[in-house]
Write an enzyme that holds these catalytic residues in place. Structure first.
Site, mmCIF file in Angstrom:
data_model
loop_
_atom_site.group_PDB
_atom_site.id
_atom_site.type_symbol
_atom_site.label_atom_id
_atom_site.label_comp_id
_atom_site.label_asym_id
_atom_site.label_seq_id
_atom_site.Cartn_x
_atom_site.Cartn_y
_atom_site.Cartn_z
ATOM 1 N N ARG A 206 5.848 6.626 14.025
ATOM 2 C CA ARG A 206 5.858 7.110 12.641
ATOM 3 C C ARG A 206 5.345 8.550 12.591
ATOM 4 O O ARG A 206 4.329 8.869 13.206
ATOM 5 C CB ARG A 206 4.964 6.216 11.786
ATOM 6 C CG ARG A 206 5.210 6.355 10.310
ATOM 7 C CD ARG A 206 4.211 5.568 9.504
ATOM 8 N NE ARG A 206 2.997 6.328 9.331
ATOM 9 C CZ ARG A 206 1.905 5.896 8.715
ATOM 10 N NH1 ARG A 206 1.860 4.683 8.223
ATOM 11 N NH2 ARG A 206 0.840 6.655 8.590
ATOM 12 N N HIS B 261 4.722 0.262 0.329
ATOM 13 C CA HIS B 261 5.449 -0.522 1.331
ATOM 14 C C HIS B 261 4.559 -1.625 1.892
ATOM 15 O O HIS B 261 3.325 -1.586 1.742
ATOM 16 C CB HIS B 261 6.022 0.378 2.433
ATOM 17 C CG HIS B 261 5.020 1.236 3.133
ATOM 18 N ND1 HIS B 261 4.431 2.339 2.547
ATOM 19 C CD2 HIS B 261 4.491 1.168 4.376
ATOM 20 C CE1 HIS B 261 3.600 2.910 3.400
ATOM 21 N NE2 HIS B 261 3.614 2.213 4.517
ATOM 22 N N ASP C 67 0.354 5.196 1.862
ATOM 23 C CA ASP C 67 -0.448 5.688 2.986
ATOM 24 C C ASP C 67 -1.470 6.737 2.538
ATOM 25 O O ASP C 67 -1.131 7.672 1.800
ATOM 26 C CB ASP C 67 0.464 6.318 4.053
ATOM 27 C CG ASP C 67 1.367 5.285 4.711
ATOM 28 O OD1 ASP C 67 0.925 4.133 4.894
ATOM 29 O OD2 ASP C 67 2.527 5.629 5.034
ATOM 30 N N HIS D 10 0.840 -1.205 0.000
ATOM 31 C CA HIS D 10 0.000 0.000 0.000
ATOM 32 C C HIS D 10 0.872 1.249 0.000
ATOM 33 O O HIS D 10 2.058 1.205 0.315
ATOM 34 C CB HIS D 10 -0.898 0.038 1.245
ATOM 35 C CG HIS D 10 -0.128 0.232 2.531
ATOM 36 N ND1 HIS D 10 0.672 -0.737 3.077
ATOM 37 C CD2 HIS D 10 -0.028 1.309 3.354
ATOM 38 C CE1 HIS D 10 1.230 -0.288 4.181
ATOM 39 N NE2 HIS D 10 0.841 0.968 4.377
HETATM 40 C C1 SIN Z 1 3.185 1.366 7.769
HETATM 41 O O1 SIN Z 1 3.471 2.554 7.807
HETATM 42 O O2 SIN Z 1 2.382 0.914 6.976
HETATM 43 C C2 SIN Z 1 3.906 0.426 8.726
HETATM 44 C C3 SIN Z 1 5.292 0.178 8.257
HETATM 45 C C4 SIN Z 1 6.046 -0.758 9.159
HETATM 46 O O3 SIN Z 1 5.578 -1.049 10.271
HETATM 47 O O4 SIN Z 1 7.141 -1.176 8.766
#
Ligand code: SIN
Length: 292
Positions: free
Chosen positions: A282, A267, A119, A117
Site C-alpha cells: 500500500r 474501508h 486511515d 475506518h
Molecule cells: C487497510 O488499508 O486498512 C487495509 C486494506 C485491505 O487490506 O484491504
C-alpha cells in the site's frame, strides 16, 4: 426512504454520462466505486488518461484496476500523480519509507484494517488516499475482500435537523486509540498524533460535505458530555456499518490495484480467510487539513 434521502440517491443515479475517451469505467454500484479498464499502469500515463482517471476518482471515490503487473517504482509513480507520497508512520528497519506491506497469514493474530475506518485521521493532515496492490490472494481464490463506505452519502442520508446539529461539532482523533484497543502501547519512537477535526468536513476538491468520524481513531466530541458523545458516535458508526446503500465491495484478484479517496470513504478489510495468506503493498498520498 425519506424525501431527503431519495434526493441524495437520485442526484447520484441520474448523473450525466461520463465523457471518457481512453478509459472504460464501469460502476461497482451506482453510488460508490468503479472498475477501470483500458489502461496499463506500468506505463507513463498520457495527459488525457491522467485527466480521465482524476475525473473518475472524484466521481466514484474507489477505483479498481485489474491485471496491473507493476513494480514498486511504477506503483509509486502512479501514486505521485495525486500528490506527494505520504510516509509510513512506523516503517520497518531497512524498508521503503513509502511502502506499507499488507500481509496476513497463518501466524497473524490480527490484520490491518479489519473494521470500518479511514486511515490516519489523528494526523493533522490525514492522507488524501491510498493505492493498494494485492499480489497474493487467499488460496482457493475467494476471501479477503475489502468493503468501502461512502461518507458523503452517510451524511446526506441523515435528516436535515440532525445534519445541522452535527455541522457545529468537532471531534478529537487520537492515534493512541488503535494501540489501546489492541492491548498494546505505542513504541517510544512514535510521536502519537492527536488532533481535533470538524465532525462534518468538506471535500477539498469538490466542496461536498461528508461525515468525518471513525471508530478506531475518534475518541470523543468535546462539545458534548461523555455519555452524549459515546451515544452519538455509536449511532453514527451503526449508521455507517448498517446501511448497505453506502457500501461497495471489492473482490481482489492477483495484480488488482485499488485507489480510494481516504478523505470521503471508509474501508474495512475482511479477514475471512485464516489460515491462508493475503499479501500486497500500500502506498498513500499526502493530504491536507480537514476543513468544515
Ligand atoms: C487497510 O488499508 O486498512 C487495509 C486494506 C485491505 O487490506 O484491504
Amino acid at each position: 426512504m425519506e424525501e431527503y434521502a431519495r434526493e441524495a440517491v437520485e442526484r447520484l443515479t441520474t448523473r450525466p454520462a461520463e465523457p471518457y475517451e481512453t478509459l472504460s469505467v464501469s460502476p461497482i454500484t451506482p453510488l460508490l466505486g468503479a472498475e477501470v479498464s483500458g489502461i496499463d499502469l506500468s506505463r507513463e500515463l498520457t495527459p488525457q488518461q491522467e485527466k480521465e482517471i482524476k475525473h473518475a476518482f472524484l466521481t466514484h471515490h474507489v477505483l479498481a484496476f485489474r491485471d496491473q503487473d507493476i513494480t514498486p517504482e511504477e506503483h509509486k509513480r502512479f501514486a505521485s500523480l495525486f500528490g506527494d507520497l505520504h510516509p509510513v508512520s512506523l516503517p520497518a528497519e531497512g524498508s521503503d519509507p513509502y511502502i506499507l506491506e499488507i500481509r496476513a497469514d497463518r501466524d497473524s493474530r490480527m490484520v490491518a484494517g479489519n473494521g470500518w475506518h479511514a486511515d490516519g485521521t489523528a494526523d493533522p493532515e490525514p492522507s488524501l488516499g491510498s493505492l493498494l496492490h494485492i499480489t497474493t490472494v487467499p488460496e482457493g481464490g475467494s476471501g479477503g475482500d475489502t468493503l468501502f463506505a461512502n461518507m458523503h452519502l452517510a451524511y446526506e442520508l441523515l435528516s436535515p435537523a440532525f445534519r445541522s446539529f452535527l455541522d457545529g461539532l468537532t471531534a478529537v482523533h487520537d492515534g493512541a486509540m488503535p494501540w489501546k484497543t489492541a492491548g498494546q502501547t505505542p513504541p517510544p519512537e512514535y510521536d502519537v498524533p492527536r488532533n481535533e477535526h470538524p465532525v462534518v468536513v468538506r471535500h477539498p476538491d469538490t466542496g461536498r460535505r461528508l461525515l468525518f468520524v471513525n471508530g478506531p481513531y475518534t475518541s470523543h466530541i468535546p462539545q458534548l458530555s461523555g455519555q452524549e458523545s459515546e451515544a452519538l458516535l455509536a449511532l453514527l458508526y451503526r449508521h455507517i456499518a448498517a446501511t448497505p446503500l453506502l457500501h461497495c465491495r471489492v473482490r481482489w484478484q492477483p495484480k488488482t490495484l485499488v485507489l480510494w479517496d481516504n478523505r470521503c470513504v471508509q474501508h474495512h478489510a475482511i479477514w475471512d480467510y485464516f489460515p491462508h495468506t493475503r499479501h500486497g503493498r500500500r502506498i498513500a498520498v499526502s493530504g491536507t487539513r480537514p476543513r468544515a
